[in-house]
Design a protein around this motif. Structure first.
Motif, mmCIF file in Angstrom:
data_model
loop_
_atom_site.group_PDB
_atom_site.id
_atom_site.type_symbol
_atom_site.label_atom_id
_atom_site.label_comp_id
_atom_site.label_asym_id
_atom_site.label_seq_id
_atom_site.Cartn_x
_atom_site.Cartn_y
_atom_site.Cartn_z
ATOM 1 N N LEU A 133 -1.027 -0.282 -7.747
ATOM 2 C CA LEU A 133 -1.714 -0.234 -9.035
ATOM 3 C C LEU A 133 -1.464 1.122 -9.679
ATOM 4 O O LEU A 133 -1.696 2.159 -9.057
ATOM 5 N N TYR A 134 -0.997 1.083 -10.923
ATOM 6 C CA TYR A 134 -0.780 2.311 -11.679
ATOM 7 C C TYR A 134 -1.774 2.384 -12.841
ATOM 8 O O TYR A 134 -2.008 1.391 -13.529
ATOM 9 N N VAL A 135 -2.328 3.580 -13.028
ATOM 10 C CA VAL A 135 -3.169 3.849 -14.192
ATOM 11 C C VAL A 135 -2.835 5.266 -14.660
ATOM 12 O O VAL A 135 -2.725 6.175 -13.831
ATOM 13 N N ALA A 136 -2.664 5.421 -15.960
ATOM 14 C CA ALA A 136 -2.352 6.734 -16.530
ATOM 15 C C ALA A 136 -1.124 7.360 -15.864
ATOM 16 O O ALA A 136 -1.062 8.570 -15.668
ATOM 17 N N GLY A 137 -0.163 6.523 -15.504
ATOM 18 C CA GLY A 137 1.055 7.020 -14.885
ATOM 19 C C GLY A 137 0.893 7.454 -13.440
ATOM 20 O O GLY A 137 1.826 7.974 -12.848
ATOM 21 N N MET A 138 -0.296 7.231 -12.891
ATOM 22 C CA MET A 138 -0.552 7.638 -11.510
ATOM 23 C C MET A 138 -0.675 6.414 -10.617
ATOM 24 O O MET A 138 -1.267 5.409 -11.001
ATOM 25 N N GLU A 139 -0.165 6.561 -9.413
ATOM 26 C CA GLU A 139 -0.359 5.510 -8.418
ATOM 27 C C GLU A 139 -1.778 5.636 -7.870
ATOM 28 O O GLU A 139 -2.169 6.670 -7.345
ATOM 29 N N ILE A 140 -2.546 4.560 -8.026
ATOM 30 C CA ILE A 140 -3.948 4.588 -7.619
ATOM 31 C C ILE A 140 -4.170 3.789 -6.343
ATOM 32 O O ILE A 140 -4.979 4.154 -5.496
ATOM 33 N N ALA A 141 -3.459 2.678 -6.204
ATOM 34 C CA ALA A 141 -3.696 1.806 -5.057
ATOM 35 C C ALA A 141 -2.381 1.242 -4.551
ATOM 36 O O ALA A 141 -1.386 1.162 -5.284
ATOM 37 N N ASN A 142 -2.392 0.841 -3.286
ATOM 38 C CA ASN A 142 -1.208 0.296 -2.624
ATOM 39 C C ASN A 142 -1.719 -0.770 -1.679
ATOM 40 O O ASN A 142 -2.631 -0.508 -0.899
ATOM 41 N N ALA A 143 -1.188 -1.982 -1.792
ATOM 42 C CA ALA A 143 -1.762 -3.067 -0.988
ATOM 43 C C ALA A 143 -0.685 -4.082 -0.656
ATOM 44 O O ALA A 143 0.318 -4.190 -1.357
ATOM 45 N N PHE A 144 -0.924 -4.831 0.427
ATOM 46 C CA PHE A 144 0.001 -5.905 0.734
ATOM 47 C C PHE A 144 -0.613 -6.956 1.642
ATOM 48 O O PHE A 144 -1.694 -6.762 2.206
ATOM 49 N N SER A 145 0.125 -8.073 1.700
ATOM 50 C CA SER A 145 -0.136 -9.052 2.737
ATOM 51 C C SER A 145 0.420 -8.450 4.014
ATOM 52 O O SER A 145 1.608 -8.136 4.090
ATOM 53 N N GLU A 146 -0.447 -8.266 4.989
ATOM 54 C CA GLU A 146 -0.055 -7.503 6.171
ATOM 55 C C GLU A 146 0.896 -8.308 7.050
ATOM 56 O O GLU A 146 0.651 -9.487 7.345
ATOM 57 N N LEU A 147 1.945 -7.640 7.480
ATOM 58 C CA LEU A 147 2.888 -8.264 8.407
ATOM 59 C C LEU A 147 2.177 -8.472 9.746
ATOM 60 O O LEU A 147 1.668 -7.517 10.336
ATOM 61 N N ASN A 148 2.118 -9.733 10.226
ATOM 62 C CA ASN A 148 1.438 -9.982 11.497
ATOM 63 C C ASN A 148 2.337 -10.662 12.523
ATOM 64 O O ASN A 148 1.864 -11.113 13.556
ATOM 65 N N ASP A 149 3.628 -10.708 12.246
ATOM 66 C CA ASP A 149 4.593 -11.255 13.201
ATOM 67 C C ASP A 149 5.117 -10.091 14.054
ATOM 68 O O ASP A 149 5.823 -9.221 13.554
ATOM 69 N N PRO A 150 4.727 -10.060 15.339
ATOM 70 C CA PRO A 150 5.072 -8.883 16.156
ATOM 71 C C PRO A 150 6.573 -8.677 16.301
ATOM 72 O O PRO A 150 7.034 -7.526 16.352
ATOM 73 N N GLY A 151 7.327 -9.756 16.369
ATOM 74 C CA GLY A 151 8.778 -9.611 16.503
ATOM 75 C C GLY A 151 9.364 -8.966 15.261
ATOM 76 O O GLY A 151 10.154 -8.015 15.334
#
Length: 515
Positions: A423-441
């Motif tokens: 998420l960017y606001v005012a040209g700044m990175e505010i948040a970082n998110a994802f669907s978490e990788l859960n495949d151990p291999g």
RNA sequence: GGGCCGGUAGCUCAAUGGUAGAGCACUGCCCUUUUAAGGCAGGGGUUCUGGGUUCGAGUCCCAGCCGGCUCACCA
């Protein structure tokens, strides 16, 4: 020398302290029983007229720091600062007696006193305590900064934040808002069923982000430990353990450069929700930020550095779309979306960008070149160069390249990209998110690629965390996870240009002493 | 780390290469509803540090220290 001069001022004040003791006051008394705070008195009585105050003769005992003194012979005024506000005190000889009036005459700006008396309004209408008794509480041996211009030297403001807080009222507001923000976040997440947890700040492996860590040492165990760069891998272990919604608000430490947007230690909110994906996290983020802004500012709109920002609406763009949309107008024609379909195609556009950036009037710089750079890495760099500073209104940039996202799950329809957003606001990175990788291999493969980058010299590449892979082998539910930079969010909500203005004690070089 | 800018009294700021100043704060005196209170009188400086140029440096040059902005790295 100025040392000597300062000593004179200190000596004068020490003498006055002795004179105060000689009057029978304790130099450093233990306590003072207040009946009201300064803001409380102002709040409760601001509506009362002079006649009403005179009739009711409301008694108060209040304490604070003396910020102004205006003596008038056998009477005088002072302003007492407390709780971020100021209350006027009226002291007259015939009301307080000789001993307390002598104390009034010995006061310096900055001294701490207690005042007992009743409320009234002066001729000019100001709510004032008519003192009947004064109590000395502590001496300011050093002089306060100037009462009108305050303290502007940024270095002194950061090094001696207590002075900044004393004399620059808006500074207090910033940190009050920061407190409200954190409080609102906790309330929101609690209501969403989240559990607040704390995970190690000292870690044998610094994982969960791409950054260079600080190293420290434990003597008894005789091991080196890293100050954490992120809590991510520990929080996801808790998801494996069945704590389905967890969050942590705590410090991260990154051994990187310092700037108006970076302090070596900074506060991060990270939260993880089992059975959710990154779309759920986007929705949650919108609700969270609206709630936070509402709690702190009473509005979802605010001004930041000359821009009107609104949390009412959040834009969503893929990384490629952002590059197409914000391609520099003065450069040669940029890519259409289809032109970025093939991974390797990005290099052509990096070259086109560099061609433009080389011209001095572009004000830009060519992107860093390396042998064998992964296309995804190049795409992310191109995005940051082209688009980042244009993202003023809240914008989710979605679909990040695989190569820069070692912990995120791939998109089913395009394995070169992952289910991730920033998420960017005012040209700044505010948040970082994802669907978490859960495949151990798959996670092991990603770690090994990171290890390969590390061996090539990238010190920020992720280290292999065997126990984390082991945890995934027990099965982690599909999970959405996110980090939000609390300092930067505070900057937005307090209209602060520098991260140092929202951190009470930002890191500075140590002060030299004694020459 | 690179580039640019800055550092003068406790604080806020002045001072063509020619005696370092003002306001606030401080000290003394006057003043019982003031509020950037007022009046009179006073004290306070290794001009960030170290070199250099000059008859003479706060001012010019070099180096260093500290800070700000900006770029790079990152969040």
């Amino acid at each position: 020398m100025s040392e000597k001069e300062l000593q004179d001022l200190v000596q004068q004040r020490k003498k006055k302290l002795q004179a105060i003791v000689d009057l029978g006051f304790e130099a450093y008394p233990r306590k003072y029983d207040v009946t009201h705070s300064v803001p409380q008195i102002l709040r409760e009585n601001s509506a009362l007229a002079a006649e009403e105050l005179a009739a009711r003769k409301i008694s108060v005992r209040v304490a604070g720091r003396v910020m102004t003194i205006r003596p008038h012979g056998k009477a005088g005024f002072a302003h007492l600062a407390g709780g971020g506000q100021r209350l006027q005190v009226y002291v007259r000889l015939d009301a307080v007696g000789e001993r307390d009036f002598e104390l009034y005459r010995l006061l310096d700006l900055g001294d701490l006193i207690g005042v007992e008396g009743y409320l009234f309004r002066t001729k000019t209408g100001e709510l004032t305590v008519h003192a009947e008794h004064l109590q000395f509480l502590a001496k300011a041996l050093l002089p306060l900064p100037e009462k009108w211009h305050g303290l502007t030297d940024v270095e002194v403001r950061y090094r001696q934040r207590y002075l900044d807080l004393m004399v620059n009222e808006e500074v207090r507001t910033v940190f009050e808002r920061r407190g409200l923000l954190v409080c609102a976040i906790r309330d929101f997440l609690e209501a969403e069923g989240y559990l607040e947890v704390e995970t190690p700040m000292m870690q044998p492996l610094a994982g969960g982000a791409m950054a260079r860590p600080f190293v420290t040492h434990h003597n008894t165990l005789d091991i080196n430990l890293f100050l954490r760069i992120a809590p991510e891998l520990y929080l996801k272990r808790l998801i494996v353990g069945g704590l389905d919604r967890v969050y942590e608000i705590n410090r991260n430490f990154r051994n990187e450069g310092i700037s108006t947007q970076h302090n070596p230690e900074f506060t991060m909110l990270e939260f993880y929700q089992a059975y959710a994906d990154y779309h759920d996290m986007m929705d949650l983020t919108e609700r969270l930020l609206r709630r936070a802004a509402q709690a702190v500012l009473g509005s979802v709109e605010f001004d930041y550095c000359g821009q009107r920002i609104s949390f009412a609406k959040f834009e969503r763009l893929t990384m490629k779309e952002a590059i197409v949309k914000f391609w520099p107008a003065t450069a040669a024609p940029g890519p259409a979306l289809d032109d970025l379909a093939e991974p390797e195609a990005v290099f052509r556009w990096v070259a086109a960008y560099d061609e433009w950036a080389k011209q001095p009037e572009s004000g830009a710089e060519p992107l860093p070149r390396e042998e064998g750079k992964a296309p995804g890495m190049a795409l992310a760099e191109l995005f940051e160069a082209v688009a980042e500073r244009h993202l003023i209104q809240p914008t989710f940039i979605v679909d990040y390249p695989l190569e820069v996202s070692p912990l995120s799950k791939q998109k089913p329809e395009d394995p070169n990209f992952v289910e991730r957003f920033e998420l960017y606001v005012a040209g700044m990175e505010i948040a970082n998110a994802f669907s978490e990788l859960n495949d151990p291999g798959e996670q092991r493969d990603r770690f090994e690629y990171q290890q390969f980058l590390r061996e090539k010299g990238d010190l920020t590449a992720h280290a292999i965390d065997e126990d984390y892979v082991r945890a995934l082998c027990y099965g982690m539910p599909p999970t959405g996870g996110e980090g939000i930079g609390i300092d930067r969010l505070t900057m937005l909500l307090t209209n602060s240009r520098s991260i140092r203005d929202v951190i009470l004690f930002p890191l500075l070089r140590p002060e030299k002493h004694g020459g």
